[in-house]
Design an enzyme around this catalytic site. Structure first.
Site, mmCIF file in Angstrom:
data_model
loop_
_atom_site.group_PDB
_atom_site.id
_atom_site.type_symbol
_atom_site.label_atom_id
_atom_site.label_comp_id
_atom_site.label_asym_id
_atom_site.label_seq_id
_atom_site.Cartn_x
_atom_site.Cartn_y
_atom_site.Cartn_z
ATOM 1 N N CYS A 55 -8.473 30.824 -54.980
ATOM 2 C CA CYS A 55 -8.789 32.192 -54.555
ATOM 3 C C CYS A 55 -9.698 32.898 -55.569
ATOM 4 O O CYS A 55 -10.324 33.899 -55.251
ATOM 5 C CB CYS A 55 -7.516 32.990 -54.311
ATOM 6 S SG CYS A 55 -6.347 32.853 -55.637
ATOM 7 N N ASN A 56 -9.798 32.349 -56.767
ATOM 8 C CA ASN A 56 -10.628 32.996 -57.778
ATOM 9 C C ASN A 56 -11.917 32.274 -58.102
ATOM 10 O O ASN A 56 -12.717 32.784 -58.880
ATOM 11 C CB ASN A 56 -9.831 33.179 -59.077
ATOM 12 C CG ASN A 56 -8.896 34.350 -58.971
ATOM 13 O OD1 ASN A 56 -9.208 35.326 -58.303
ATOM 14 N ND2 ASN A 56 -7.738 34.239 -59.585
#
Lengths: 430, 269
Positions: A55-56
């Site tokens: 997600c990052n």
């Protein structure tokens, strides 16, 4: 043997953009396969490829084909086109690291040094999954295999030998960890949830993940208590019956919007006597506070409010920051180890090329080629000539296995392309 | 290499692993620490047997001998507790005591075995062993209670330090301490009972008002109170741990002042 990484992460791109360029497992497989498949010119763009998408971050780790030119622009275009974006939209967010910097980047990522939440544990598993996926897909080769294994080892060492991953880093998690330090396993515990805010809900989620035995839910409004109980899979308790159930909970989480504390020392003192002084952990997430500060002075009552939990998180963050130099040192050790292996592998490849060509240039030919390298200083020319002569001697005499034990020569052979030019070796001969 | 030195070496490596485990929390390291401790225990047992054969009795008459037996029983009780509760983080606090005691008894082991004791009976050997087992169990409960009090202090002060998260939960510390005291209490009860029988056989009287006998009964009552108060009343938690600490101070008093200056029949246990 170049290595590069191209991608975006939480530092270079906002979440909206990160969402658009995320690869799901299938897309990660497809992208790596397409990039390592031979094109119409019969040479693939990349020799090896692996995609890491969390997600990052969305990153592509690659070993370009030695004959491929303009790899970075081609990959940049591919990255944008794959997600239906124009290269311009990605230009300012996309970073590229090459060779030792690319290696260092992956090792730091695996160690949690590049994470949004410093030292987070999940990233090591995500790197492992990305590698296993690429390996199973057949898009990794000797370089990426070695590099990812090195990264996983570095990550594991950082986790076990430093405090980079120690101590909870969110208020909700800190509260649950404290509960575990008091009661041990929470499976035998009962929690009373009074009201619900964002942190409260996260806390309930953590408690449920730890399979807490019972969740009691109370609220001033009976309807609201029932609704929350249904959402948390708990048991609703009427507000006016609260004083009768004090023997049940071990943990109390309160986050009501009230002006005055609803839980007072006097009330809890009576309750504690009724429950035979069994320990009670009170987590006050309300602002203004829901629980009188004097409650914390009662025997076997552990009272934590938002500030005290936030202070623990702050201390842990500070402690993790202090561990950065040690973690970086471990990462550097592993980067150096990998780079030594890479230099040795490149030398072996170089010598194979020399043998493969059959004829080696003589001294006069070397001088002629050195003359054409205008940007070299006299000292550099002398060094390069020395290296070339040493390599030629080795190619004629020494078995390759011995090369792996010649760190001094490996150290000196930094500019492989220059050495190749000098010895007249074409790329990709082997 | 003498067996006692080999045992000492294993204890040392085991201690290093227990300390490292506290820092790194790796399961293989914990397993290694326990395995080495078990190895040390086995070798220590053989070393004790050598000493016992030379004496033809349980080694209790000289300080190194009785401390060696104490260290062995301490390690044995701890290992049993560790296996029973599946908790290894306390090893870093108990094994140092085992190591220091074993080191002392190895360094100061007499060249010539001391004169054989007057009493050789099996009952007497059991009396000595059970009492030392009780003291070693109380020593473990003491360590656990001190950790409990430190943990509790940090929790109540809302200032958990970095090592705080590595320690067992308060509830487990309390449970381990209670198990340890229960073992110690049973051993002491049986030990005192056998002591009375031996006293009757040797001196012709069951109870001789020896200060050691009186203090032992005080210890027995103190730990029984700990078990009872800590389970059923408002004393559970930190107060019970304080009681456990105070009880152990009485044990130390009994092992030092009472043994060396007051008791007529007890010297080093």
């Amino acid at each position: 043997m170049r290595i590069l990484v191209m991608g975006i992460n939480h530092r270079t791109a906002p979440v909206e953009l990160r969402e658009r360029v995320a690869f799901d497992p299938e897309q990660a497989r497809r992208a790596a396969a397409e990039l390592t498949r031979p094109t119409h010119q019969d040479r693939p763009l990349l020799r090896e490829a692996a995609v890491l998408s969390t997600c990052n971050r969305s990153e592509l780790y690659a070993v370009p084909d030695p004959d491929a030119t303009e790899t970075v622009p081609a990959l940049r275009d591919y990255f944008a086109a794959f997600h239906g974006l124009s290269p311009v939209a990605l230009a300012s967010s996309l970073y590229v690291h090459e060779d030792a910097d690319a290696v260092r980047h992956l090792f730091r990522v695996a160690a949690g040094l590049d994470s949004m939440l410093l030292g987070e544990a999940e990233i090591l598993g995500q790197v492992r999954t990305a590698y296993q996926r690429a390996f199973a897909n057949g898009t990794t080769g000797p370089v990426l295999n070695r590099m990812f294994q090195g990264a996983l080892e570095a990550g594991r060492r950082v986790r076990s030998q430093t405090g980079l991953g120690a101590g909870p880093m969110s208020v909700a998690f800190a509260a649950v960890k404290l509960a575990e330090q008091i009661f041990g396993r929470l499976r035998e515990c009962t929690a009373l949830i009074v009201g619900a805010g964002t942190v409260g809900e996260q806390l309930v989620e953590h408690l449920r993940n730890r399979k807490i035995r019972n969740l009691l839910v109370a609220n001033r409004s009976w309807e609201r208590a029932c609704a929350l109980a249904a959402r948390f899979h708990g048991e609703a308790v009427r507000w006016d019956e609260l004083s009768q159930i004090w023997s049940r909970p071990d943990i109390v989480v309160t986050s009501l919007a009230v002006r005055e504390p609803w839980l007072t020392r006097a009330e809890l003192e009576t309750a504690m006597a009724a429950r035979g002084n069994r320990p009670l952990f009170v987590i006050d997430l309300g602002v203004p506070r829901n629980v009188e500060a004097e409650v914390g002075t009662l025997y076997n009552v552990y009272l934590y409010n938002l500030d005290s939990l936030a202070e623990i998180v702050k201390q842990n963050r500070r402690a993790r920051q202090q561990e950065i130099p040690r973690a970086e040192q471990i990462v550097e050790e592993h980067v150096a180890r990998f780079e030594a292996w890479r230099a040795a592998a490149e030398m072996v490849e170089l010598l194979r090329s020399l043998r493969h060509q059959g004829t080696a240039p003589d001294a006069a030919a070397l001088d002629q080629r050195l003359e054409r390298m205008h940007d070299l200083s006299p000292q550099e020319r002398r060094d390069l000539r020395g290296i070339a002569e040493e390599l030629l001697a080795l190619a004629r005499l020494e078995p390759e296995a011995q090369l792996r034990h010649m760190p001094a020569l490996r150290e000196r052979v930094r500019r492989m392309d220059r050495v190749r030019d000098l010895l007249g070796i074409t790329k990709g001969t082997v | 290499m003498p067996t006692s030195t080999a045992a000492l070496l294993l204890y040392a490596v085991s201690l290093a692993l227990y300390l490292w485990l506290l820092y790194t929390n790796r399961s293989w390291m914990g397993f290694g620490a326990s395995a080495l401790l078990a190895g040390g225990l086995l070798l220590h047992y053989f070393s004790l047997m050598e000493r016992a054969r030379a004496l033809d009795s349980v080694p209790y008459q000289d300080l190194p001998g009785s401390l060696s037996l104490f260290a062995w029983l301490l390690a044995l009780t701890y290992l049993g507790l560790e296996v029973f509760h599946r908790q290894r983080s306390v090893g870093a606090f108990v094994v140092p005591v085992v190591f220091v005691l074993a080191l002392f008894s190895t360094l100061f082991a007499p060249q010539q075995p001391p004169a054989p004791p007057e009493t050789h009976s099996t009952l007497f050997a059991l009396h000595v062993t059970l009492n030392i087992l009780a003291y070693s169990s109380f020593a473990i409960a003491f360590v656990l209670s001190v950790i409990f009090l430190l943990q509790n202090r940090m929790l109540r002060g809302r200032a958990p330090g970095r090592t705080f998260w590595r320690f067992p939960a308060l509830e487990l510390l309390e449970r381990m301490s209670r198990s340890s005291v229960a073992v110690g209490l049973l051993a002491l009860l049986a030990g005192i009972g056998l002591g009375l029988v031996v006293s009757r056989d040797v001196r012709g009287q069951l109870w001789s008002n020896d200060p050691k006998e009186i203090v032992s009964v005080v210890i027995l009552l103190g730990y029984a109170a700990y078990l009872w108060l800590g389970r059923t009343t408002t004393w559970r938690g930190a107060r019970a741990s304080w009681l456990c600490v105070i009880n152990f101070v009485v044990v130390l008093f009994s092992l030092t002042i009472v043994n060396l200056y007051w008791s007529k029949f007890h010297r080093y246990f």
